[in-house]
Scaffold this motif. Structure first.
Motif, PDB file in Angstrom:
ATOM      1  N   LEU A 300      35.582  19.358  41.442  1.00  0.00           N
ATOM      2  CA  LEU A 300      36.627  20.542  40.775  1.00  0.00           C
ATOM      3  C   LEU A 300      35.957  21.906  40.665  1.00  0.00           C
ATOM      4  CD1 LEU A 300      38.779  19.826  37.740  1.00  0.00           C
ATOM      5  CD2 LEU A 300      37.312  21.936  37.755  1.00  0.00           C
ATOM      6  N   GLN A 301      34.418  21.915  40.437  1.00  0.00           N
ATOM      7  CA  GLN A 301      33.804  23.253  40.399  1.00  0.00           C
ATOM      8  C   GLN A 301      34.099  24.071  41.781  1.00  0.00           C
ATOM      9  OE1 GLN A 301      29.703  23.241  39.195  1.00  0.00           O
ATOM     10  NE2 GLN A 301      29.657  25.452  38.951  1.00  0.00           N
ATOM     11  N   GLY A 302      33.745  23.293  42.762  1.00  0.00           N
ATOM     12  CA  GLY A 302      33.950  23.917  44.229  1.00  0.00           C
ATOM     13  C   GLY A 302      35.144  24.509  44.198  1.00  0.00           C
ATOM     14  N   LEU A 303      36.368  23.944  43.915  1.00  0.00           N
ATOM     15  CA  LEU A 303      37.605  24.049  44.006  1.00  0.00           C
ATOM     16  C   LEU A 303      37.946  25.590  43.035  1.00  0.00           C
ATOM     17  CD1 LEU A 303      40.832  24.376  44.411  1.00  0.00           C
ATOM     18  CD2 LEU A 303      40.825  22.386  42.650  1.00  0.00           C
ATOM     19  N   ALA A 304      37.535  25.273  41.822  1.00  0.00           N
ATOM     20  CA  ALA A 304      37.396  26.483  40.850  1.00  0.00           C
ATOM     21  C   ALA A 304      36.892  27.822  41.489  1.00  0.00           C
ATOM     22  CB  ALA A 304      36.661  26.091  39.593  1.00  0.00           C
ATOM     23  N   HIS A 305      35.792  27.853  42.003  1.00  0.00           N
ATOM     24  CA  HIS A 305      35.038  29.099  42.434  1.00  0.00           C
ATOM     25  C   HIS A 305      36.009  29.605  43.786  1.00  0.00           C
ATOM     26  CE1 HIS A 305      32.152  29.105  39.483  1.00  0.00           C
ATOM     27  NE2 HIS A 305      31.388  27.806  39.784  1.00  0.00           N
ATOM     28  N   SER A 306      36.449  28.753  44.417  1.00  0.00           N
ATOM     29  CA  SER A 306      37.103  28.901  45.591  1.00  0.00           C
ATOM     30  C   SER A 306      38.480  29.563  45.225  1.00  0.00           C
ATOM     31  CB  SER A 306      37.635  27.916  46.308  1.00  0.00           C
ATOM     32  OG  SER A 306      38.182  28.269  47.730  1.00  0.00           O
ATOM     33  N   GLU A 307      39.099  29.328  44.160  1.00  0.00           N
ATOM     34  CA  GLU A 307      40.228  29.797  43.431  1.00  0.00           C
ATOM     35  C   GLU A 307      39.964  31.081  43.157  1.00  0.00           C
ATOM     36  OE1 GLU A 307      44.211  30.919  42.811  1.00  0.00           O
ATOM     37  OE2 GLU A 307      43.724  28.925  43.627  1.00  0.00           O
ATOM     38  N   VAL A 308      38.925  31.305  42.444  1.00  0.00           N
ATOM     39  CA  VAL A 308      38.630  32.695  41.868  1.00  0.00           C
ATOM     40  C   VAL A 308      38.276  33.587  43.125  1.00  0.00           C
ATOM     41  CG1 VAL A 308      36.734  33.788  40.452  1.00  0.00           C
ATOM     42  CG2 VAL A 308      37.623  31.704  39.849  1.00  0.00           C
ATOM     43  N   ALA A 309      37.218  33.348  44.147  1.00  0.00           N
ATOM     44  CA  ALA A 309      37.250  34.268  45.052  1.00  0.00           C
ATOM     45  C   ALA A 309      38.620  34.766  45.665  1.00  0.00           C
ATOM     46  CB  ALA A 309      36.203  33.323  46.077  1.00  0.00           C
ATOM     47  N   PHE A 310      39.664  33.701  45.961  1.00  0.00           N
ATOM     48  CA  PHE A 310      40.657  34.265  46.412  1.00  0.00           C
ATOM     49  C   PHE A 310      41.452  35.279  45.787  1.00  0.00           C
ATOM     50  CE2 PHE A 310      45.261  33.587  47.716  1.00  0.00           C
ATOM     51  CZ  PHE A 310      45.181  33.789  48.996  1.00  0.00           C
ATOM     52  N   GLN A 311      41.594  34.685  44.438  1.00  0.00           N
ATOM     53  CA  GLN A 311      42.291  35.871  43.474  1.00  0.00           C
ATOM     54  C   GLN A 311      41.695  37.186  43.500  1.00  0.00           C
ATOM     55  OE1 GLN A 311      43.595  34.585  39.669  1.00  0.00           O
ATOM     56  NE2 GLN A 311      44.052  32.350  40.468  1.00  0.00           N
ATOM     57  N   GLY A 312      40.321  37.283  43.565  1.00  0.00           N
ATOM     58  CA  GLY A 312      39.706  38.678  43.559  1.00  0.00           C
ATOM     59  C   GLY A 312      39.914  39.204  44.826  1.00  0.00           C
ATOM     60  N   ALA A 313      39.500  38.447  45.965  1.00  0.00           N
ATOM     61  CA  ALA A 313      39.524  39.103  47.257  1.00  0.00           C
ATOM     62  C   ALA A 313      40.888  39.467  47.926  1.00  0.00           C
ATOM     63  CB  ALA A 313      38.995  38.094  48.153  1.00  0.00           C
ATOM     64  N   ILE A 314      42.098  38.673  47.388  1.00  0.00           N
ATOM     65  CA  ILE A 314      43.358  39.168  48.025  1.00  0.00           C
ATOM     66  C   ILE A 314      43.834  40.342  47.131  1.00  0.00           C
ATOM     67  CG2 ILE A 314      44.512  37.684  46.321  1.00  0.00           C
ATOM     68  CD1 ILE A 314      45.475  38.370  50.074  1.00  0.00           C
ATOM     69  N   ALA A 315      43.799  40.498  45.836  1.00  0.00           N
ATOM     70  CA  ALA A 315      44.122  41.727  45.275  1.00  0.00           C
ATOM     71  C   ALA A 315      43.363  42.822  45.670  1.00  0.00           C
ATOM     72  CB  ALA A 315      43.584  41.415  43.919  1.00  0.00           C
ATOM     73  N   TYR A 316      41.933  42.834  46.063  1.00  0.00           N
ATOM     74  CA  TYR A 316      41.159  43.962  46.678  1.00  0.00           C
ATOM     75  C   TYR A 316      41.575  44.323  47.902  1.00  0.00           C
ATOM     76  CZ  TYR A 316      37.149  46.780  47.505  1.00  0.00           C
ATOM     77  OH  TYR A 316      36.252  47.726  48.030  1.00  0.00           O
ATOM     78  N   ALA A 317      41.787  43.041  48.908  1.00  0.00           N
ATOM     79  CA  ALA A 317      42.366  43.550  50.170  1.00  0.00           C
ATOM     80  C   ALA A 317      43.464  44.130  50.282  1.00  0.00           C
ATOM     81  CB  ALA A 317      42.072  42.175  50.875  1.00  0.00           C
ATOM     82  N   LYS A 318      44.422  43.945  49.400  1.00  0.00           N
ATOM     83  CA  LYS A 318      45.704  44.604  49.452  1.00  0.00           C
ATOM     84  C   LYS A 318      45.687  46.074  49.208  1.00  0.00           C
ATOM     85  CE  LYS A 318      48.773  40.727  48.923  1.00  0.00           C
ATOM     86  NZ  LYS A 318      49.616  39.960  47.837  1.00  0.00           N
ATOM     87  N   GLU A 319      44.416  46.453  48.146  1.00  0.00           N
ATOM     88  CA  GLU A 319      44.605  47.680  47.630  1.00  0.00           C
ATOM     89  C   GLU A 319      43.468  48.653  48.193  1.00  0.00           C
ATOM     90  OE1 GLU A 319      43.429  47.208  43.566  1.00  0.00           O
ATOM     91  OE2 GLU A 319      45.420  46.231  42.944  1.00  0.00           O
ATOM     92  N   ARG A 320      42.485  48.154  48.935  1.00  0.00           N
ATOM     93  CA  ARG A 320      41.511  48.850  49.495  1.00  0.00           C
ATOM     94  C   ARG A 320      41.832  49.541  50.668  1.00  0.00           C
ATOM     95  NH1 ARG A 320      36.667  51.645  48.464  1.00  0.00           N
ATOM     96  NH2 ARG A 320      35.083  51.421  50.018  1.00  0.00           N
ATOM     97  N   LEU A 321      41.509  50.920  50.817  1.00  0.00           N
ATOM     98  CA  LEU A 321      42.008  51.560  52.242  1.00  0.00           C
ATOM     99  C   LEU A 321      40.453  51.902  52.812  1.00  0.00           C
ATOM    100  CD1 LEU A 321      44.409  54.194  50.502  1.00  0.00           C
ATOM    101  CD2 LEU A 321      44.954  51.967  51.685  1.00  0.00           C
ATOM    102  N   GLN A 322      40.773  51.220  54.234  1.00  0.00           N
ATOM    103  CA  GLN A 322      39.496  51.714  54.926  1.00  0.00           C
ATOM    104  C   GLN A 322      39.917  51.610  56.408  1.00  0.00           C
ATOM    105  OE1 GLN A 322      35.769  50.360  53.435  1.00  0.00           O
ATOM    106  NE2 GLN A 322      34.970  49.838  55.404  1.00  0.00           N
ATOM    107  N   MET A 323      39.780  52.469  57.174  1.00  0.00           N
ATOM    108  CA  MET A 323      40.085  52.585  58.816  1.00  0.00           C
ATOM    109  C   MET A 323      41.563  52.401  59.004  1.00  0.00           C
ATOM    110  SD  MET A 323      36.311  50.876  60.188  1.00  0.00           S
ATOM    111  CE  MET A 323      36.965  49.291  59.529  1.00  0.00           C
ATOM    112  N   ARG A 324      41.856  52.368  60.302  1.00  0.00           N
ATOM    113  CA  ARG A 324      43.368  51.956  60.752  1.00  0.00           C
ATOM    114  C   ARG A 324      43.409  50.662  61.273  1.00  0.00           C
ATOM    115  NH1 ARG A 324      47.016  54.595  57.841  1.00  0.00           N
ATOM    116  NH2 ARG A 324      46.775  56.946  57.829  1.00  0.00           N
TER     117      ARG A 324
END
Length: 600
Positions: A300-324
């Motif tokens: 379950l810990q593996g699942l937990a850290h994967s979910e945390v990674a996704f929540q952080g990464a998807i939010a950042y990827a939608k907001e961070r502007l870089q290149m075209r």
């Protein structure tokens, strides 16, 4: 640091749409686990995790635990959060009513544990380890031990630990030296040192119940001479209240890479009063109840850290502007496009998503088997579930933690340099996740357990339990055009899995090193095949929902797109693992030991 949001929509998808938990509960006689009851529990659990313990995650990492001669102090807010947890009745939810539990299915507790682990893994380890202590005492303890200790653990007034490892022995418990001297009153004096004891000492509960492996004076050598004992921090009075301090103390706290909010202790037992659980010299067998509970908890810990990674990464990827975007500007009104338009960022996000949602299905399926093992109507049902769970436990523990760690690393990478900075929480997620591949048996140990003990020692019978599930799924869906490509691939993999197992077994008859050489690659191969089955089934459900018409079209389309990504981009990893498996042991074992360091 991103705010944690419990993934209730996907939890409900896996529980109800994919695995049919409601029918599962009705079949097992869990009458109180009605849809309304389950939904209310999930909602309240999510609220507690989001609002109470998630804000303490960063606090725990920064403050850590503090040792003094008087005891260990947990980070700010941990104790108060635990009091709320106990007041909410969460520790007792899945345990036996005759000892104060609510009698709800263990799989429902798994869903709550998932959210707790995602919100704050370090905090969740304090009550989490107690469940293993409860299960061990329930299965192997006598009635007096259950009334004295189990009732207090179930209420949450006391917490529990697992004390196995010693400074000179890690996994090889046959080397342990802690001794237990019998006393005239039927108790024992336990003396020795245990290390890496999670939640071994803290200020969150009134007492700590240590479940300890030790040797009797006349015990045989090796694992056949190990017994199991209850050793409380405080000796209970006759009325169940806390009495005098026992001879067990935390000598120091380990200085760790991660999980700083949890006290990982060196525990010294100095003639501490202990009480035998189960039969003499059968302690390791009894302890497997605890270890298997902990191994699924670590999966379950593996699942937990994967979910945390996704929540952080998807939010950042939608907001961070870089290149075209390579195909032209996607948001021309802005100075650059958000990084989610770039193929490599999508590769990382989809990898995390595929592991998170696929592993959730695997773990929840395993939790169903645990329910059946406990509450199945016939001995045959319970025995079959036990075999299936025995097979899936090492796969889940090792594969899910390895892929969870990979996902956590991708989370950092999506952030770029900002991922290496503490304020975003991604580097903590990596540090916290790394231990999951180590404790409760390293990936190599789980692989040996899977290939050697669970499969080869049963002549492949345990493997057939799951390959039959895949076979039936493929037969039922061979004309299903929506997932035909996945079914065709699964048919090939299912046969290859069995054939590869047989080849390893034949090789091992000539050279036992062939098992050890193949084991980790075999386990990872097995994990990828398991997830291929679950992603095919997820795609089946999603296709059916879309065909029937739904107001959640985007949700189900995302399932189909992630399934395609898994089969096209992730599943081919099985080819590399198969090549490594079939390469044999000579490329590992032929080098002389002295030749490893000839460059110095």
């Amino acid at each position: 640091m991103p705010d944690y949001k419990a993934p209730l929509r996907d939890i409900r998808f896996v529980r109800e749409e994919l695995l049919g938990f409601q029918a599962h509960y009705e079949q097992l006689g869990y009458e109180e686990a009605t849809p309304d009851m389950v939904d209310a529990i999930l909602e309240e659990g999510a609220k507690f995790c989001e609002q109470v313990i998630a804000p303490l995650n960063r606090v725990g990492d920064m403050e850590g635990c503090k040792w003094s001669a008087e005891g260990v102090t947990t980070p700010t807010g941990f104790k108060e959060a635990y009091n709320q947890y106990v007041e909410g009745g969460w520790p007792s939810m899945t345990h036996e009513p005759q000892y104060g539990g609510q009698g709800l299915p263990s799989s429902l507790g798994m869903s709550i544990s998932e959210m707790v682990g995602q919100a704050n893994w370090s905090w969740g380890m304090y009550p989490g380890l107690s469940h293993g202590a409860m299960n061990t005492i329930y299965v192997h303890g006598d009635e007096q031990q259950k009334q004295t200790y189990l009732t207090k653990l179930i209420s949450g007034e006391w917490t529990g630990t697992m004390c196995l490892t010693e400074p000179h022995c890690g996994t090889d418990l046959g080397l342990l030296r802690t001794k237990a001297e019998p006393q005239a009153d039927g108790s024992y004096k336990v003396t020795g040192t245990k290390i890496f004891i999670s939640a071994g000492e803290h200020d969150m509960a009134g007492n700590i119940v240590h479940i300890v492996l030790a040797r009797l004076p006349d015990a045989p050598k090796g694992t056949k001479g190990i017994s199991l004992f209850i050793v409380p921090k405080f000796l209970p009075n006759a009325d169940g209240s806390v009495g005098e301090r026992n001879g067990v103390n935390c000598g120091s706290l380990e200085h760790k890479m991660g999980i700083h909010g949890n006290a990982t202790c060196v525990m010294n037992f100095d003639g501490a009063t202990g009480y035998l659980i189960g039969e003499p010299n059968k302690g390791l067998n009894a302890m497997f109840v605890f270890m298997n509970t902990a191994r699924l908890g670590t999966a379950l810990q593996g699942l937990a850290h994967s979910e945390v990674a996704f929540q952080g990464a998807i939010a950042y990827a939608k907001e961070r502007l870089q290149m075209r975007a390579l195909t032209g500007p996607k948001e021309p009104e802005k100075p650059a496009d958000p990084i989610i338009v770039h193929p490599d960022v999508r590769r990382m996000l989809l990898t995390i998503k595929a592991f998170t949602e696929g592993n959730r299905a695997l773990l929840y399926y395993a939790s169903q088997q645990a329910d059946i093992m406990i509450a199945g109507k016939t001995e045959e049902e319970r025995a079959a579930a036990d075999v299936m769970l025995g097979l899936l436990t090492p796969i889940a523990k090792a594969f899910m933690t390895e892929t969870g760690f990979e996902a956590a690393n991708h989370g950092v990478q999506v952030f770029g340099g900002h991922g290496y900075i503490a304020e975003h929480g991604m580097e903590q997620n990596v540090r916290d996740s790394r231990i999951s591949c180590l404790y409760e048996g390293t990936t190599g140990i789980q692989a040996l357990d899977l290939l050697g003990r669970k499969i080869l020692m049963t002549q492949g019978e345990s493997l057939k339990a799951f390959t039959k599930v895949i076979h039936k799924f493929c037969k039922a869906n061979e004309e299903n055009d929506a997932i035909k490509g996945y079914v065709d691939e699964l048919v090939k993999l299912n046969k290859e899995w069995a054939d590869t197992t047989m080849k390893i077994g034949m090789g091992a008859m000539k050279n036992r090193d062939e098992v050890g050489a193949a084991a980790v690659d075999y386990l990872m191969y097995s994990g990828y095949v398991c997830l291929a089955y679950f992603w095919a089934d997820i795609a089946r459900v999603a296709a059916e929902k879309l065909a029937a018409g739904t107001n959640e079209e985007s949700f189900y389309k995302a399932k189909l797109q992630t399934a395609r990504f898994y089969y096209d981009r992730i599943l081919p990893r099985t080819r590399a693992h198969l090549a490594a498996i079939t390469s044999g042991s000579d490329n590992l074992m032929e080098m002389d030991v002295d030749n490893f360091a000839l460059s110095y």
